[in-house]
Design a protein around this motif. Sequence first.
Motif, PDB file in Angstrom:
ATOM      1  N   VAL A 228     135.223  80.546  88.643  1.00  0.00           N
ATOM      2  CA  VAL A 228     134.077  80.640  89.102  1.00  0.00           C
ATOM      3  C   VAL A 228     133.531  79.518  89.948  1.00  0.00           C
ATOM      4  O   VAL A 228     132.756  79.843  90.944  1.00  0.00           O
ATOM      5  CB  VAL A 228     133.217  80.615  87.814  1.00  0.00           C
ATOM      6  N   ASP A 229     133.820  78.491  89.699  1.00  0.00           N
ATOM      7  CA  ASP A 229     133.545  77.023  90.419  1.00  0.00           C
ATOM      8  C   ASP A 229     134.070  77.258  91.788  1.00  0.00           C
ATOM      9  O   ASP A 229     133.418  76.886  92.905  1.00  0.00           O
ATOM     10  CB  ASP A 229     133.979  75.816  89.709  1.00  0.00           C
TER      11      ASP A 229
ATOM     12  N   ALA B  92     128.895  80.765  83.682  1.00  0.00           N
ATOM     13  CA  ALA B  92     127.958  81.141  84.538  1.00  0.00           C
ATOM     14  C   ALA B  92     127.065  80.367  85.445  1.00  0.00           C
ATOM     15  O   ALA B  92     126.755  79.111  85.103  1.00  0.00           O
ATOM     16  CB  ALA B  92     126.936  81.768  83.530  1.00  0.00           C
ATOM     17  N   ARG B  93     126.627  80.754  86.515  1.00  0.00           N
ATOM     18  CA  ARG B  93     125.918  80.422  87.535  1.00  0.00           C
ATOM     19  C   ARG B  93     124.843  81.413  87.716  1.00  0.00           C
ATOM     20  O   ARG B  93     125.261  82.301  88.405  1.00  0.00           O
ATOM     21  CB  ARG B  93     126.907  80.084  88.882  1.00  0.00           C
ATOM     22  N   GLY B  94     123.780  80.923  87.701  1.00  0.00           N
ATOM     23  CA  GLY B  94     122.689  81.771  87.971  1.00  0.00           C
ATOM     24  C   GLY B  94     121.977  82.835  87.049  1.00  0.00           C
ATOM     25  O   GLY B  94     121.173  83.692  87.278  1.00  0.00           O
ATOM     26  N   ILE B  95     122.680  82.868  85.828  1.00  0.00           N
ATOM     27  CA  ILE B  95     122.271  83.656  84.883  1.00  0.00           C
ATOM     28  C   ILE B  95     121.265  82.806  83.848  1.00  0.00           C
ATOM     29  O   ILE B  95     121.581  81.843  83.341  1.00  0.00           O
ATOM     30  CB  ILE B  95     123.389  84.198  83.946  1.00  0.00           C
ATOM     31  N   SER B  96     120.015  83.526  83.461  1.00  0.00           N
ATOM     32  CA  SER B  96     119.136  82.844  82.438  1.00  0.00           C
ATOM     33  C   SER B  96     119.813  83.025  81.182  1.00  0.00           C
ATOM     34  O   SER B  96     120.363  83.854  81.029  1.00  0.00           O
ATOM     35  CB  SER B  96     117.934  83.648  82.384  1.00  0.00           C
ATOM     36  N   THR B  97     119.483  82.181  80.283  1.00  0.00           N
ATOM     37  CA  THR B  97     119.726  81.974  78.805  1.00  0.00           C
ATOM     38  C   THR B  97     119.577  83.369  78.197  1.00  0.00           C
ATOM     39  O   THR B  97     120.060  83.654  77.070  1.00  0.00           O
ATOM     40  CB  THR B  97     119.325  80.748  78.199  1.00  0.00           C
ATOM     41  N   SER B  98     118.267  83.781  78.480  1.00  0.00           N
ATOM     42  CA  SER B  98     117.709  84.847  77.787  1.00  0.00           C
ATOM     43  C   SER B  98     118.881  86.333  77.805  1.00  0.00           C
ATOM     44  O   SER B  98     118.565  86.995  77.317  1.00  0.00           O
ATOM     45  CB  SER B  98     116.407  85.286  78.117  1.00  0.00           C
ATOM     46  N   ALA B  99     119.553  86.208  79.098  1.00  0.00           N
ATOM     47  CA  ALA B  99     120.328  87.554  79.354  1.00  0.00           C
ATOM     48  C   ALA B  99     121.521  87.300  78.529  1.00  0.00           C
ATOM     49  O   ALA B  99     122.363  88.434  78.428  1.00  0.00           O
ATOM     50  CB  ALA B  99     120.717  87.417  80.785  1.00  0.00           C
TER      51      ALA B  99
ATOM     52  N   ALA C  97     124.136  86.023  91.003  1.00  0.00           N
ATOM     53  CA  ALA C  97     124.912  85.289  90.008  1.00  0.00           C
ATOM     54  C   ALA C  97     126.201  85.367  89.979  1.00  0.00           C
ATOM     55  O   ALA C  97     126.767  86.528  90.263  1.00  0.00           O
ATOM     56  CB  ALA C  97     124.210  85.379  88.423  1.00  0.00           C
ATOM     57  N   VAL C  98     126.882  84.126  89.389  1.00  0.00           N
ATOM     58  CA  VAL C  98     128.385  84.395  89.424  1.00  0.00           C
ATOM     59  C   VAL C  98     128.702  84.267  87.736  1.00  0.00           C
ATOM     60  O   VAL C  98     128.429  83.039  87.455  1.00  0.00           O
ATOM     61  CB  VAL C  98     129.172  83.457  90.337  1.00  0.00           C
ATOM     62  N   VAL C  99     129.535  84.704  87.260  1.00  0.00           N
ATOM     63  CA  VAL C  99     129.791  84.680  85.756  1.00  0.00           C
ATOM     64  C   VAL C  99     131.201  84.967  85.565  1.00  0.00           C
ATOM     65  O   VAL C  99     131.912  85.660  86.209  1.00  0.00           O
ATOM     66  CB  VAL C  99     129.011  85.884  84.945  1.00  0.00           C
ATOM     67  N   GLY C 100     131.846  84.279  84.481  1.00  0.00           N
ATOM     68  CA  GLY C 100     133.360  84.277  84.064  1.00  0.00           C
ATOM     69  C   GLY C 100     133.339  84.854  82.864  1.00  0.00           C
ATOM     70  O   GLY C 100     132.676  84.466  81.804  1.00  0.00           O
ATOM     71  N   LEU C 101     134.078  85.795  82.476  1.00  0.00           N
ATOM     72  CA  LEU C 101     134.289  86.497  81.365  1.00  0.00           C
ATOM     73  C   LEU C 101     135.685  86.601  81.015  1.00  0.00           C
ATOM     74  O   LEU C 101     136.733  86.783  81.767  1.00  0.00           O
ATOM     75  CB  LEU C 101     133.974  88.103  81.248  1.00  0.00           C
TER      76      LEU C 101
ATOM     77  N   ASP D  48     132.073  77.057  95.045  1.00  0.00           N
ATOM     78  CA  ASP D  48     132.081  75.970  96.153  1.00  0.00           C
ATOM     79  C   ASP D  48     132.782  76.297  97.401  1.00  0.00           C
ATOM     80  O   ASP D  48     132.115  75.594  98.567  1.00  0.00           O
ATOM     81  CB  ASP D  48     133.184  74.992  95.423  1.00  0.00           C
ATOM     82  N   ARG D  49     133.554  77.385  97.493  1.00  0.00           N
ATOM     83  CA  ARG D  49     134.364  77.710  98.722  1.00  0.00           C
ATOM     84  C   ARG D  49     133.281  78.583  99.851  1.00  0.00           C
ATOM     85  O   ARG D  49     133.351  78.548 100.803  1.00  0.00           O
ATOM     86  CB  ARG D  49     135.708  78.219  98.851  1.00  0.00           C
TER      87      ARG D  49
END
Length: 212
Positions: A164-165, A202-209, A184-188, A169-170
Amino acid sequence: MSNTPTITPDDAFTMLMAGNGRFVTGLPEHPNQDAARRTETAPGQNPFAVLFGCADSRLAAEIIFDRGLGDLFVVRTAGQVVGPEVLGSIEYGVAVLGCPLVVVLGHDSCGAVAATRAAVEEGTTAPGYVRDVIEKVTPSVLAARAAGHTEDGEFIAEHIRQTVDLLVDRSRVLADAVETGRAAVVGLSYRLVDGSAHLIAARGISTSAVPM
């Protein structure tokens, strides 16, 4: 021409995880898998997520997230390792197709991570271009070892976080999309036994989601 996203990154994440929930409980709806959907998507695609996952045969994205034709833009490599073609494909999904969500999907019992651990810890080697895969997973294994991790699940999670990073980053395209809230970018991490996917990064996801 770029498609304007019709849903937010949070909405896309919620839709994806809802589909996985249906798959886990054995109550899939199999949406968008009929002749009408085939006809609808023939002129063009408008997926709601880019799915970048391991090429393992047990991770069929549309099945484990209960989606159908035109829903997911799927990119897969062994060990979900990143190269220029992968970055270009993911950027295409976000910048051209307008996907509001990028998912990095790893899983337990990953052969690429296991092979890399063996190479690092035991000095084993792999044939041909498999060595290239191992070289790209090695930074994740080294980071997990430096953090004192010993369990397979911890190494898998670290590789997902590192991936994800690495994407953000790249890729200036992805970084800008996350920064402006367009994507958003997330890792599962996927569990093979019960079919469940769990949020690792997660990058860009709100905690409510995020499911509690």
